[in-house]
Design a protein around this motif. Structure first.
Motif, PDB file in Angstrom:
ATOM      1  N   UNK A  83       0.845  -1.208   0.000  1.00  0.00           N
ATOM      2  CA  UNK A  83       0.000   0.000   0.000  1.00  0.00           C
ATOM      3  C   UNK A  83       0.874   1.249   0.000  1.00  0.00           C
ATOM      4  N   UNK A  84       1.890   1.256   0.855  1.00  0.00           N
ATOM      5  CA  UNK A  84       2.770   2.425   0.954  1.00  0.00           C
ATOM      6  C   UNK A  84       3.494   2.690  -0.357  1.00  0.00           C
ATOM      7  N   UNK A  85       3.879   1.630  -1.055  1.00  0.00           N
ATOM      8  CA  UNK A  85       4.664   1.784  -2.278  1.00  0.00           C
ATOM      9  C   UNK A  85       3.804   2.053  -3.492  1.00  0.00           C
ATOM     10  N   UNK A  86       2.631   1.421  -3.583  1.00  0.00           N
ATOM     11  CA  UNK A  86       1.886   1.381  -4.829  1.00  0.00           C
ATOM     12  C   UNK A  86       0.594   2.192  -4.841  1.00  0.00           C
ATOM     13  N   UNK A  87      -0.064   2.352  -3.688  1.00  0.00           N
ATOM     14  CA  UNK A  87      -1.424   2.894  -3.756  1.00  0.00           C
ATOM     15  C   UNK A  87      -1.890   3.320  -2.360  1.00  0.00           C
ATOM     16  N   UNK A  88      -1.427   4.479  -1.918  1.00  0.00           N
ATOM     17  CA  UNK A  88      -1.720   4.886  -0.551  1.00  0.00           C
ATOM     18  C   UNK A  88      -3.184   5.280  -0.342  1.00  0.00           C
ATOM     19  N   UNK A  89      -3.931   5.491  -1.420  1.00  0.00           N
ATOM     20  CA  UNK A  89      -5.361   5.775  -1.283  1.00  0.00           C
ATOM     21  C   UNK A  89      -6.207   4.530  -1.570  1.00  0.00           C
ATOM     22  N   UNK A  90      -5.592   3.360  -1.451  1.00  0.00           N
ATOM     23  CA  UNK A  90      -6.266   2.109  -1.770  1.00  0.00           C
ATOM     24  C   UNK A  90      -7.579   1.952  -1.015  1.00  0.00           C
ATOM     25  N   UNK A  91      -7.603   2.293   0.247  1.00  0.00           N
ATOM     26  CA  UNK A  91      -8.816   2.112   1.060  1.00  0.00           C
ATOM     27  C   UNK A  91      -9.928   3.077   0.671  1.00  0.00           C
ATOM     28  N   UNK A  92      -9.596   4.151  -0.007  1.00  0.00           N
ATOM     29  CA  UNK A  92     -10.566   5.217  -0.250  1.00  0.00           C
ATOM     30  C   UNK A  92     -11.166   5.222  -1.646  1.00  0.00           C
ATOM     31  N   UNK A  93     -10.400   4.760  -2.650  1.00  0.00           N
ATOM     32  CA  UNK A  93     -10.934   4.863  -4.013  1.00  0.00           C
ATOM     33  C   UNK A  93     -11.745   3.616  -4.371  1.00  0.00           C
ATOM     34  N   UNK A  94     -12.407   3.683  -5.512  1.00  0.00           N
ATOM     35  CA  UNK A  94     -13.229   2.568  -5.995  1.00  0.00           C
ATOM     36  C   UNK A  94     -12.600   1.907  -7.215  1.00  0.00           C
TER      37      UNK A  94
END
Length: 247
Positions: A83-94
């Motif tokens: 998550x830190x490396x690839x997609x820090x907004x993973x929990x928020x986007x759709x």
């Protein structure tokens, strides 16, 4: 029967075939995604393509390294590093991070190199179901990737998407998933990976053929340290609790 009626029959037959093909392209991904919410797949399309490439080049001894692990059987450092490396907004986007896409486009227009705006969901869709491709085949893949991403976000919990990514991301040539990577380079299970080790694995993404976990050059070393800082910044295991809260 008139000649015009005879000529229309083949056209109608081809039209029906095209409609069936379109329906298959639309429906089959939905069936796949729904099934894989509950079934752990033994391989991905990228793994299969790489194996056939090796055989096609005459390397009959080449073997894919892969060993499935459920997310709760991995060190929590692994998904946090991803998550830190690839997609820090993973929990928020759709499934689509419009802000990241806009930032990538703006930077590319200014001539600066930047990582693409693909989310973990999009990368999982590509790794699991599709291919890389160039030219027209790349644009076709992008269209299918969008379709798969939509249904994965709709039918899977966020933890399932992250679990699939952790199991099918390529960390080296022929080495897929955190467990195989942990065994290959650290001689331990993914359940025992430290924050530094998980960060080093994440640092070679998305280009594990250019960068090496085993022999980390200056770029991988710098990126590993940056990922560890970001892991702390996003709250460590707290970032996973936020993901687990998204159904």
């Amino acid at each position: 029967m008139s000649k015009a009626q005879v000529d229309r029959k083949p056209r109608r037959r081809w039209l029906r075939r095209l409609l069936w093909l379109a329906a298959f392209i639309v429906v089959f991904p939905i069936v796949q995604v729904l099934a894989l919410r509950f079934i752990d797949p033994p391989f991905s399309s990228f793994m299969m393509i790489r194996q056939f490439q090796a055989w096609g080049s005459g390397d009959i001894d080449f073997r894919i390294a892969h060993d499935w692990r459920d997310l709760d059987q991995m060190s929590r450092n692994v998904p946090v590093a991803l998550i830190a490396a690839e997609d820090q907004r993973f929990a928020d986007h759709s499934g689509f991070d419009m802000k990241a896409i806009e930032n990538a486009r703006d930077s590319n227009e200014r001539g600066k190199r930047i990582r693409g705006g693909s989310t973990i969901t999009q990368q999982t869709a590509k790794n699991l179901f599709l291919w890389s491709g160039t030219g027209l085949t790349r644009w076709l893949r992008k269209a299918l990737e969008t379709w798969y991403t939509f249904w994965m976000e709709l039918l899977w919990p966020k933890t399932r998407i992250l679990e699939m990514y952790a199991n099918f991301a390529e960390f080296g040539d022929g080495v897929y998933g955190a467990q195989a990577a942990a065994r290959t380079w650290f001689r331990k299970d993914a359940s025992r990976l430290s924050a530094a080790e998980a960060a080093r694995l994440a640092a070679v993404l998305p280009n594990p053929k250019r960068y090496s976990v085993a022999r980390p050059g200056p770029y991988v070393q710098r990126r590993s340290r940056a990922i560890q800082r970001q892991m702390r910044y996003i709250g460590g295991a707290g970032a996973l609790r936020e993901v687990e809260g998204r159904k």
